[in-house]
Design a protein around this motif. Structure first.
Motif, PDB file in Angstrom:
ATOM      1  N   ILE A 170      65.462  30.477  63.375  1.00 30.92           N
ATOM      2  CA  ILE A 170      65.018  31.773  63.895  1.00 30.92           C
ATOM      3  C   ILE A 170      64.164  31.544  65.128  1.00 30.92           C
ATOM      4  O   ILE A 170      63.234  30.725  65.117  1.00 30.92           O
ATOM      5  N   ASP A 173      63.229  20.693  62.528  1.00 34.38           N
ATOM      6  CA  ASP A 173      62.414  21.644  63.290  1.00 34.38           C
ATOM      7  C   ASP A 173      61.152  21.904  62.470  1.00 34.38           C
ATOM      8  O   ASP A 173      61.203  21.982  61.244  1.00 34.38           O
ATOM      9  N   THR A 198      58.318  29.531  63.149  1.00 35.92           N
ATOM     10  CA  THR A 198      58.785  28.557  62.162  1.00 35.92           C
ATOM     11  C   THR A 198      57.627  28.192  61.251  1.00 35.92           C
ATOM     12  O   THR A 198      56.514  27.947  61.709  1.00 35.92           O
ATOM     13  N   SER A 252      62.430  25.514  68.222  1.00 38.67           N
ATOM     14  CA  SER A 252      63.564  26.053  67.477  1.00 38.67           C
ATOM     15  C   SER A 252      64.731  26.352  68.407  1.00 38.67           C
ATOM     16  O   SER A 252      65.897  26.127  68.060  1.00 38.67           O
TER      17      SER A 252
HETATM   18 MG   LIG Z   1      60.106  27.609  65.838  1.00 38.77          MG
END
Ligand SMILES: [Mg+2]
Ligand SMILES: Nc1nc2c(ncn2[C@@H]2O[C@H](COP(=O)(O)OP(=O)(O)OP(=O)(O)O)[C@@H](O)[C@H]2O)c(=O)[nH]1
Lengths: 635, 459
Positions: free
Chosen positions: B249, B276, B257, B236
């Protein structure tokens, strides 16, 4: 000293296959015609194999015949054997090939020429084309000093322009069967602006019949039922074919070895001679080198004439020295003791660049000067005859002030041939192949009369009598179609039931017309003839009905292809454009287009070096010109 | 159209997307104009740079420094347009790009019209009309000029496939014709069973092409780049780094995630779909489990997998397990958190043989440019394409492909009926010709004029 010897409408130079057709066409169209030839005894000579026709070439012969030319009849009348080739490969490519009696062929042709009104065949060597101070064609001059005036001149000089005969290290001026080369004319042509190039071709040895052991070869009989070239049979052509067989034998490892060992004795292999040879009829030494992994090559032994003891050795053409030729000849099965009566040789000659010609075969630069046959870079008797015919017709039409007669690529093999010559151009001796014709299903040998006889009649070359035969055939075909369409056969018809079972065809539930029955792939005209309702016609009429019905789907497809083709073909290019200034065209395209000034986009697309991208650019260019001019009109 | 060409310039990255912006200048004055704005770090002049060279430096408008920039020089005729071309890539947003363009215009450079680069490329023989056509399709929709580079490359893969079909067909036709023209050499007809099986294969291949040829997929969706790897390796963070914004985030906790997160951006003119995904691990948490499944699915469908591992931890057993299922051709191995190690030599190089490795730090924003460069290289070398089979086909091309298929089918039926090879060649001829329409080798007037009518003819 030069002197004025006469005045003609048309002078044909050379009495080979092109010259004969050209002279006959011009004379038959009413022009006072003079044919000048090096030897009256060698009119219509077949200096190579004594056979006429084959794939594509056979179609050309039939086209010549349909238009009113002589070659088909002459071959039919002097045939020793005939064969229909490619019968298993589709209706469009059936090809008739005839072995003709070389001597009878010549004899008959000179007889026809000599009996033709308005035509004189005279022996003399033409040494110059005469122009006046303004560059206008005046006539020709012969070696005797005789100068002839003529409105048109058709040069059909074959392989005779400054020709040289090559066997091994020997390279001497010469021409086929001991004749002399046409000297002088090459220089004359150069002096009036023609670039000449050196082409070559060759011929194999001729052998004495008694020395050939035919028992070691495979016999190749003809098929007396193969039919004729001519659509208009006469007493002369309808004779029973004698069916004199040919024979098949092969080269072997030993033959190849001797050839390889002696390549150093060929002027073509030592690089001393530049002549460009025919790809599709290579010398035996070329075959051995090019296809080195092949352990044998086919050879055909063909009779030269009924009275003659000479046999032609097809596939064995060679420019190696005579002693080497004999050595490797004797390695071939059946040829161990063969006596050579004429050895093989290569012949080199001058040819023009056919791109300087119009579709009429008239020179772009000198009005009234036409070229036909091998001088244009083609090979083959049939290709030559076709050009001679078209040049003769167009010279005559020009003299009479009429529109030119041009055949398109979708009309005739002759159209493909001439278009290739004058638009695409050639870089080696050109042989007509079926693969060069885009629409060969339409250009079949069986329908050449349906394609061309109407035109031949309109031009004035096809006689009234022949035209009537043609009309009759056409009427029968139309009538036949009507009957096929209108006759319904009941599914209960006993003969039909029997016929359908025999041919594994599914019985219909309701009545079908003869046409619908004929459309079934498993049935044919011949099979359906068991039905009494099936119309009976001469074989060639039934053949037409059969082909036209059974291949309708494919014929339609091909016709659609032609329509597509014609779209570009009919898009004319303005003749005053400077292509150099058109951005987006490749440099090569700009130069080529400026040089050749193609009349249509279709022509442009066939010029070597012009890519589809160039054609796109030209289309866009034309579009823009249209836009601009319509805007100007609106202002 | 056929007039002397002015030098033109345009922004070739999408407005408001991503962090990188680029301007292309094309024409005889491209080098001169760019020189006025650009000062290279090393002091090199553009005219002295070799072909296809990059220079790093700054862009000035007069005395005002606008931005840092990378300058790519391409000399005509071997550039996209066939003319002299300069591309300036900078970090600044739309405002900077606008000012850059302004400066060029004040030097007499004209703003390019939509599709104009392609028009020139066509006129200079760099692309064929159908490639130009594809650009026009896109330009006239929403994506404007920036699509051009990418389309050109994608079209190449379509032409390649079509050309292979055409060659095959010509081979068949040639063998049929050889038999017809040389009956002495081939007394009996060809064995048609060979054709039967080969035609069948070609029809299947065309079907595959028709299926994957989702119209303009790339331009609706972009190339799929999927971040993939164990939890907490920094996937991320890397996404955020590329986007230059805190989109995903990031926490120090593994399993942050869960769902697949999609974000669009342009990387040097190439439209990209960044994805992602959840870190892959065995977990009892149902939501996370589902996330892991989705991550696996996304990786399987990726055009390029960006496999991330934590350099501080080295190559773990789990990493190896995941890597085993990945195709090195479609994977970049990213060794993240380089800032945590002092020695940046890979200790596990042997074990990841075949994979291209990129060492960087998402946190420090270090090595991101090199990553971008690597992605671009993959794309240009052709190893990175949209789905392995995907090609860009527009409506017209799809139609022609369909017609070609029909012709082949008809050939097949003919064979079954026992038609002769000569008749077969008519269908083959048709198939060949329709395929040519796709690549522009078969010139149909209607098509050409219609396509070109869509170019700005300027009058
Ligand atoms: Mg992540
Ligand atoms: N030192 C250092 N820490 C980093 C780097 N990249 C990411 N991190 C840290 O690693 C932790 C995890 O980062 P994420 O980006 O959330 O990792 P992720 O792979 O997305 O994790 P999941 O979503 O849980 O799979 C965060 O605390 C980041 O700050 C880096 O390059 N260097």
């Amino acid at each position: 000293m030069a002197f004025w010897a006469g005045e003609y409408d048309c002078i044909v130079v050379g009495g080979g296959h092109a010259g004969c057709e050209a002279a006959l066409a011009a004379a038959r169209l009413g022009c006072q015609t003079l044919l000048l030839t090096i030897s009256r005894d060698q009119i219509a000579l077949m200096p190579c194999n004594p056979s006429i026709g084959g794939p594509a070439k056979g179609n050309i012969v039939r086209e010549i015949d349909a238009l009113g030319g002589e070659m088909g009849v002459n071959a039919d009348a002097t045939a020793l054997q005939a064969k229909l080739l490619n019968t298993g490969k589709g209706p469009a490519v059936h090809a008739l090939r005839v072995q003709s009696d070389r001597y009878q062929y010549q004899r008959r042709m000179i007889r026809v020429l000599d009996r033709q009104d308005h035509l004189l065949v005279r022996q003399n060597v033409v040494v110059a084309v005469l122009l006046d101070a303004t560059g206008t064609l005046v006539g020709i001059e012969a070696e005797t000093g005789a100068q002839y005036r003529s409105k048109t001149v058709i040069l059909c000089t074959g392989t005779y322009l400054d020709s040289r005969i090559i066997r091994g290290e020997s390279n001497v001026p010469g021409a086929p069967v001991g004749q002399m080369p046409a000297y002088g004319l090459s220089d004359s042509l150069r002096s009036i602006g023609f670039d000449l190039r050196r082409f070559k071709t060759g011929t194999p040895p001729r052998l004495h019949r008694r020395s050939i052991d035919f028992s070691k070869m495979t016999i190749q009989p003809g098929d007396p039922k193969s039919g004729h070239f001519s659509f208009y049979p006469t007493e002369e052509t309808r004779h029973d074919l004698p069916d004199i067989p040919c024979y098949l034998t092969y080269t072997n490892a030993q033959t190849h070895q001797i050839i390889r060992d002696n390549l150093g004795r060929s002027l073509f292999y030592t690089g001393e001679l530049p002549g460009i040879g025919p790809r599709y009829c290579p010398s035996i030494e070329n075959k051995v080198i090019r296809f080195h992994d092949k352990d044998r090559h086919q050879l055909f032994v063909e009779p030269e004439g009924l009275d003659s003891q000479e046999y032609y050795f097809q596939g064995f053409s060679s420019a190696l020295p005579e002693d080497v030729q004999e050595k490797f000849l004797h390695t071939v099965a059946g040829m161990e003791n063969a006596e050579v009566v004429r050895s093989g040789y290569a012949i080199e000659y001058d040819a023009i660049d056919s791109l300087v010609l119009r579709h009429t075969l008239e020179s772009k630069s000198i009005k009234g000067l036409y070229f036909a046959g091998q001088v244009n870079g083609t090979s083959g008797y049939e290709e030559a005859a076709a050009q001679g015919l078209m040049a003769g017709i167009n010279a005559a039409l020009a003299i009479h002030g009429k529109e030119p007669f041009i055949l398109t690529r979708s009309q005739a093999y002759i159209g493909v041939l001439i278009d290739d010559l004058v638009v695409k151009g050639i870089s080696e001796p050109y042989r007509m192949l079926t693969s060069t014709a885009e629409y060969r299903l339409l250009l079949r040998q069986d329908n050449a009369d349906l394609r061309l006889s109407e035109a031949g009649y309109r031009v004035g070359l096809l006689s009234e009598a022949r035209y009537q035969i043609f009309l009759q055939k056409k009427a029968m075909i139309e009538e036949g179609f009507k009957t096929l369409r209108e006759t319904v056969i009941s599914p209960k018809d006993e003969i039909l039931i029997e016929l359908m079972t025999e041919n594994h065809s599914v019985l219909p539930k309701h009545g079908l017309t003869l046409l619908e029955l004929l459309r079934r792939p498993e049935l044919s005209y011949a099979a359906l003839k068991a039905l009494p309702q099936m119309p009976k016609y001469p074989l060639e009429v039934e053949e037409q009905l059969d082909i036209q019905v059974r291949y309708e789907g494919y014929i339609d497809k091909q016709e659609a292809q032609v329509r597509q083709f014609n779209k570009l073909e009919q898009k004319s290019l303005p003749q005053d454009v400077d292509f150099i200034s058109i951005q987006g065209l490749s440099m090569e395209a700009r130069e080529k287009l400026n040089l050749h000034k193609p009349e249509t986009l279709g022509h442009a697309s066939r010029i070597t070096g012009i890519t589809p991208a160039d054609i796109s650019v030209l289309l866009i260019y034309l579009e823009q010109q249209n836009l601009r001019s319509s805007k100007e009109r609106n202002v | 159209m056929f007039d002397q060409q002015e030098t033109i310039a345009a922004i070739i990255t999408a407005q408001g997307m991503g962090a990188m912006g680029a301007v292309r200048i094309s024409g005889s004055e491209a080098f001169e104009a760019a020189q006025f704005l650009f000062r290279s770090k090393k002091g090199t002049l553009i005219q002295d740079m070799p072909h296809y060279a990059l220079a790093y430096g700054w862009i000035y408008d007069g005395d005002v420094l606008l931005d840092q920039a990378l300058l790519l020089k391409m000399k005509g005729p071997s550039s996209f347009t066939g003319e002299d071309v300069v591309e300036l890539q900078c970090h600044g947003g739309p405002l900077v790009l606008a000012r850059l363009l302004q400066a060029l215009v004040s030097r007499g450079i004209r703003m390019a019209k939509p599709g104009e680069f392609s028009q020139r490329a066509f006129l200079n023989g760099k692309i064929d009309l159908t490639q130009a056509e594809s650009v026009m399709d896109l330009v006239s929709s929403s994506n404007r000029v920036m699509a051009e580079v990418a389309v050109q490359q994608l079209q190449g893969s379509l032409s390649g496939k079509i050309k292979a079909f055409k060659e095959k067909i010509i081979g068949w036709i040639a063998s049929i014709e050889a038999e017809i023209d040389f009956p002495d050499e081939f007394p009996v007809g060809l064995v048609t069973s060979v054709f039967e099986s080969e035609i069948k294969v070609m029809i299947q291949q065309i079907d595959a092409l028709l299926e994957t040829a989702a119209y303009g997929r790339i331009y609706r969706e972009g190339l799929r780049l999927v971040f993939y790897g164990r939890p907490n390796v920094g996937k991320s963070s890397l996404l955020n780094g590329l986007l230059q914004q805190k989109r995903a985030i990031v926490t120090a906790e593994p399993g942050t995630t869960r769902d697949v997160l999609e974000e669009r951006m342009m990387i040097q003119g190439i439209p990209i779909l960044l994805m992602d995904t959840a870190g892959v691990r065995d977990t009892g948490n149902l939501a996370e489990q589902e996330g892991v499944e989705r991550a696996r699915g996304a990786a399987a469908q990726a055009d390029l997998v960006l496999f991330v591992l934590d350099l501080a931890q080295g190559l773990t057993e789990e990493d190896l397990l995941l890597l085993r299922d990945l195709d090195p051709e479609k994977t970049l191995l990213i060794a993240n958190k380089a800032d945590l190690v002092t020695n940046r030599v890979l200790s596990f190089e042997e074990k990841v043989k075949g994979f291209e490795v990129c060492i960087l730090s998402a946190m420090e924003q270090e090595g991101i440019d090199a990553l971008i460069q690597k992605i671009r290289e993959r794309f240009e070398s052709g190893t990175l394409t949209a789905g392995n089979e995907a090609v860009l086909i527009n409506h017209r091309q799809e139609g022609a492909l369909f017609q070609a298929r029909k012709a082949l089918e008809s050939a097949q039926e003919g064979l079954l009926r026992g038609e002769t090879t000569d008749l077969l060649s008519i269908d083959l001829q048709d198939a060949w010709s329709y395929l040519g329409e796709i690549t522009g080798e078969t010139v149909k007037e209607a098509v050409v004029t219609e396509i070109f009518a869509r170019f700005c003819l300027g009058k």
